[in-house]
Design a protein around this motif. Structure first.
Motif, PDB file in Angstrom:
ATOM      1  N   GLN A  64      61.318  90.948  56.976  1.00 11.23           N
ATOM      2  CA  GLN A  64      60.848  92.250  57.455  1.00 11.23           C
ATOM      3  C   GLN A  64      59.559  92.675  56.751  1.00 11.23           C
ATOM      4  O   GLN A  64      58.608  93.134  57.395  1.00 11.23           O
ATOM      5  CB  GLN A  64      61.939  93.300  57.231  1.00 11.23           C
ATOM      6  CG  GLN A  64      63.183  93.078  58.075  1.00 11.23           C
ATOM      7  CD  GLN A  64      64.292  94.060  57.743  1.00 11.23           C
ATOM      8  OE1 GLN A  64      64.211  94.804  56.761  1.00 11.23           O
ATOM      9  NE2 GLN A  64      65.341  94.063  58.551  1.00 11.23           N
ATOM     10  N   ARG A  65      59.541  92.519  55.434  1.00 12.55           N
ATOM     11  CA  ARG A  65      58.358  92.928  54.681  1.00 12.55           C
ATOM     12  C   ARG A  65      57.148  92.067  55.028  1.00 12.55           C
ATOM     13  O   ARG A  65      56.012  92.574  55.123  1.00 12.55           O
ATOM     14  CB  ARG A  65      58.659  92.839  53.183  1.00 12.55           C
ATOM     15  CG  ARG A  65      59.699  93.837  52.704  1.00 12.55           C
ATOM     16  CD  ARG A  65      59.123  95.247  52.650  1.00 12.55           C
ATOM     17  NE  ARG A  65      58.064  95.348  51.673  1.00 12.55           N
ATOM     18  CZ  ARG A  65      58.273  95.570  50.367  1.00 12.55           C
ATOM     19  NH1 ARG A  65      59.510  95.719  49.893  1.00 12.55           N
ATOM     20  NH2 ARG A  65      57.251  95.676  49.551  1.00 12.55           N
ATOM     21  N   MET A  66      57.357  90.769  55.213  1.00 17.78           N
ATOM     22  CA  MET A  66      56.249  89.887  55.579  1.00 17.78           C
ATOM     23  C   MET A  66      55.723  90.235  56.968  1.00 17.78           C
ATOM     24  O   MET A  66      54.506  90.181  57.228  1.00 17.78           O
ATOM     25  CB  MET A  66      56.703  88.431  55.528  1.00 17.78           C
ATOM     26  CG  MET A  66      57.025  87.924  54.132  1.00 17.78           C
ATOM     27  SD  MET A  66      55.588  87.975  53.020  1.00 17.78           S
ATOM     28  CE  MET A  66      54.545  86.744  53.765  1.00 17.78           C
ATOM     29  N   ALA A  67      56.627  90.610  57.875  1.00 18.14           N
ATOM     30  CA  ALA A  67      56.199  91.009  59.223  1.00 18.14           C
ATOM     31  C   ALA A  67      55.390  92.304  59.160  1.00 18.14           C
ATOM     32  O   ALA A  67      54.352  92.448  59.836  1.00 18.14           O
ATOM     33  CB  ALA A  67      57.425  91.173  60.121  1.00 18.14           C
ATOM     34  N   GLN A  68      55.855  93.248  58.364  1.00 13.78           N
ATOM     35  CA  GLN A  68      55.116  94.496  58.204  1.00 13.78           C
ATOM     36  C   GLN A  68      53.754  94.268  57.568  1.00 13.78           C
ATOM     37  O   GLN A  68      52.755  94.878  57.965  1.00 13.78           O
ATOM     38  CB  GLN A  68      55.936  95.469  57.345  1.00 13.78           C
ATOM     39  CG  GLN A  68      57.215  95.940  57.993  1.00 13.78           C
ATOM     40  CD  GLN A  68      58.063  96.785  57.057  1.00 13.78           C
ATOM     41  OE1 GLN A  68      57.692  97.002  55.897  1.00 13.78           O
ATOM     42  NE2 GLN A  68      59.198  97.262  57.560  1.00 13.78           N
ATOM     43  N   TYR A  69      53.716  93.373  56.601  1.00 14.31           N
ATOM     44  CA  TYR A  69      52.443  93.089  55.931  1.00 14.31           C
ATOM     45  C   TYR A  69      51.466  92.411  56.888  1.00 14.31           C
ATOM     46  O   TYR A  69      50.268  92.747  56.922  1.00 14.31           O
ATOM     47  CB  TYR A  69      52.706  92.192  54.714  1.00 14.31           C
ATOM     48  CG  TYR A  69      51.465  91.825  53.950  1.00 14.31           C
ATOM     49  CD1 TYR A  69      50.750  92.786  53.233  1.00 14.31           C
ATOM     50  CD2 TYR A  69      51.003  90.510  53.943  1.00 14.31           C
ATOM     51  CE1 TYR A  69      49.603  92.447  52.539  1.00 14.31           C
ATOM     52  CE2 TYR A  69      49.859  90.160  53.241  1.00 14.31           C
ATOM     53  CZ  TYR A  69      49.168  91.124  52.541  1.00 14.31           C
ATOM     54  OH  TYR A  69      48.028  90.796  51.850  1.00 14.31           O
ATOM     55  N   ALA A  70      51.990  91.486  57.703  1.00 14.83           N
ATOM     56  CA  ALA A  70      51.115  90.827  58.688  1.00 14.83           C
ATOM     57  C   ALA A  70      50.610  91.828  59.720  1.00 14.83           C
ATOM     58  O   ALA A  70      49.441  91.797  60.137  1.00 14.83           O
ATOM     59  CB  ALA A  70      51.880  89.692  59.368  1.00 14.83           C
TER      60      ALA A  70
END
Length: 234
Positions: free
Chosen positions: A209-215
């Motif tokens: 989730q955090r990686m998706a938000q960061y991307a």
């Protein structure tokens, strides 16, 4: 001639009297020696009997020997089970520690997204990859000792059953008690590993989730910068 003859007669009679007077002494000495030897012999024989008592030992029956062998089998199998239980619990504990360390590293990395330089991010990932390898190694240790532990459980159960059928009830009860104790200890240790696996799975979900938000945030920043670039070109 008469005085000489009388003297010789006196000497002979005196010598005979002396010899005859010594014979009773010699005979008495012999009697005392016989009494002494008899007493010593009697004392030696009597003392030997008192010092080394002889007791007839009845031979053991086959049932008694089988019970003893069954008791020894339960003792050895219980020792084997105890050692494998300790090894398995230690392996599970070390696995749980390694997983919690990996979780902490991944959370720290997620909190640092966008704040690290490429070199710092690369070094953090090297640490995370190394910790993941350590987790895999600890997991393999758990599988190895768990397999040995199952073999020890089966051996101890067979020994307990053999002791019961041979009449060694006490040894059978002791072995089954050890089996129950080992099972309870391993179950408690497994709770630690299950809890660690659950938290690791939650961390992976959070990472996605955090990686998706960061991307997504990076894409938004790029879209906002595009019009400004076109304006500079015009």
């Amino acid at each position: 001639m008469q005085p000489l003859t009388w003297a010789m007669t006196l000497i002979k009679s005196s010598g005979g009297a002396l010899l005859s007077s010594r014979k009773p002494a010699v005979s008495k000495l012999g009697k005392w020696r016989n009494i002494l030897y008899t007493g010593v012999a009697s004392l030696a024989v009597g003392g030997g009997l008192c010092a080394v008592p002889f007791k007839q030992v009845e031979p053991l029956s086959h049932d008694s020997l089988i019970k003893r062998a069954a008791s020894l089998a339960t003792d050895s199998s219980s020792t084997f089970l105890s050692q494998t239980t300790l090894a398995l619990i230690h392996a599970i504990t070390e696995y749980a520690k390694a997983v919690h360390t990996l979780i902490a590293l991944q959370k720290r990395y997620l909190d640092s997204l966008g704040k690290l330089t490429p070199a710092e991010e690369d070094s953090v990932w090297q640490v995370i990859i190394g910790q993941r390898a350590k987790v895999n190694d600890r997991q393999e240790d758990c599988k190895h000792f768990e397999s040995t532990w199952f073999s020890a459980m089966k051996l101890c159960e067979a020994a307990a059953e053999a002791a019961y059928t041979s009449g060694a009830e006490h040894a059978s009860v002791t072995a089954r008690t050890n089996i129950q104790l080992a099972q309870s200890q391993v179950e408690e240790a497994r709770k630690l590993s299950l809890d660690a696996d659950k938290k690791l799975a939650e961390t992976k979900v959070m990472e996605v989730q955090r990686m998706a938000q960061y991307a997504a945030s990076l894409e938004n920043n790029e879209e906002e910068e595009v019009p400004e670039a076109y304006l500079r070109e015009d």
